[in-house]
Design a protein around this motif. Structure first.
Motif, short mmCIF file in Angstrom:
data_model
loop_
_atom_site.label_atom_id
_atom_site.label_comp_id
_atom_site.label_asym_id
_atom_site.label_seq_id
_atom_site.Cartn_x
_atom_site.Cartn_y
_atom_site.Cartn_z
N MET A 92 0.92 -1.24 0.13
CA MET A 92 -0.04 -0.02 0.08
C MET A 92 0.94 1.26 0.07
O MET A 92 0.27 2.41 -0.43
CB MET A 92 -0.84 -0.07 1.23
CG MET A 92 -2.04 -1.11 0.85
SD MET A 92 -3.13 -1.18 2.35
CE MET A 92 -3.83 0.39 2.92
N ARG A 93 2.15 1.26 0.21
CA ARG A 93 3.01 2.28 0.25
C ARG A 93 3.17 2.88 -1.39
O ARG A 93 3.67 3.88 -1.57
CB ARG A 93 4.38 1.99 0.55
CG ARG A 93 4.64 1.62 2.14
CD ARG A 93 5.81 1.57 2.76
NE ARG A 93 6.69 0.73 1.86
CZ ARG A 93 7.86 0.53 2.06
NH1 ARG A 93 8.38 1.04 3.11
NH2 ARG A 93 8.74 -0.13 1.23
N ARG A 94 2.56 1.87 -2.27
CA ARG A 94 3.05 2.52 -3.54
C ARG A 94 1.58 2.85 -4.30
O ARG A 94 0.63 2.45 -3.87
CB ARG A 94 3.35 1.20 -4.47
CG ARG A 94 4.79 0.72 -4.09
CD ARG A 94 5.14 -0.44 -4.96
NE ARG A 94 6.74 -0.95 -4.80
CZ ARG A 94 7.14 -1.67 -5.55
NH1 ARG A 94 6.61 -2.53 -6.37
NH2 ARG A 94 8.15 -1.97 -4.84
N SER A 95 1.84 3.70 -5.28
CA SER A 95 0.31 3.95 -5.94
C SER A 95 -0.08 3.01 -6.47
O SER A 95 -1.55 2.90 -6.60
CB SER A 95 0.59 5.25 -6.79
OG SER A 95 1.64 4.90 -7.98
#
Length: 172
Positions: A92-95
């Motif tokens: 979820m840290r990535r777009s």
């Protein structure tokens, strides 16, 4: 008559070897972050239900045995679910989260749930193997996500948890 010996010449001293050029001050030195002490302590506290559960499987009276075995299997499933959930957090840290990380985030929980419903002698073995599988996946994923510094702690935790599950299964 023999010739007189030649006078001794003063020893020649070689120039000291040249030192390597100094590193520029702007060179970034990457030191992996340390695992916070509170994380180590909490992780060790999280091992208590594994160790106590495995010991109790061997020492409780027969009427309490099913409850102790279920408690150990349920705690193992909880921890396995947590380990899978870490992958969701990293993804979820990535777009655009990698689908494989999202899938793996759910698979351990589903398999651990299945293991809880089995007899303890079989389910705890599955839990131990799932803990190993989670660690092996994490060895690949954590470095790619910049989290390799957690692997030593994960290795130790996995070893104790697996051993506890195997001992619990043997006593079930």
């Amino acid at each position: 008559m023999p010739e007189p010996p030649e006078p001794l010449a003063a020893p020649q001293t070689a120039a000291p070897p040249a030192l390597p050029p100094a590193l520029p001050l702007s060179l970034p030195l990457t030191v992996p972050p340390a695992v916070p002490e509170i994380a180590r302590r909490l992780a060790n506290a999280g091992l208590l239900p594994f160790v106590v559960g495995a010991a109790l499987v061997w020492i409780v009276n027969p009427q309490a045995h099913p409850y102790v075995s279920l408690a150990l299997a349920a705690y193992a499933a909880l921890v396995i679910s947590f380990l899978g959930g870490i992958h969701w957090g990293l993804a979820m840290r990535r777009s655009t989260p990698p689908e494989a990380m999202l899938v793996w985030g759910v698979v351990p929980a589903l398999l651990a749930w299945f293991a809880v419903m089995m007899p303890a002698h079989a389910g705890l073995v599955i839990d131990a193997l799932l803990l190993l599988a989670c660690y092996l996946v994490d060895r690949k994923v954590y470095p790619a996500q910049g989290q390799a510094h957690w692997l030593t702690l994960r290795f130790r935790m996995t070893g104790v948890a697996m051993l506890s599950c195997f001992l619990g299964a043997a006593g079930a």
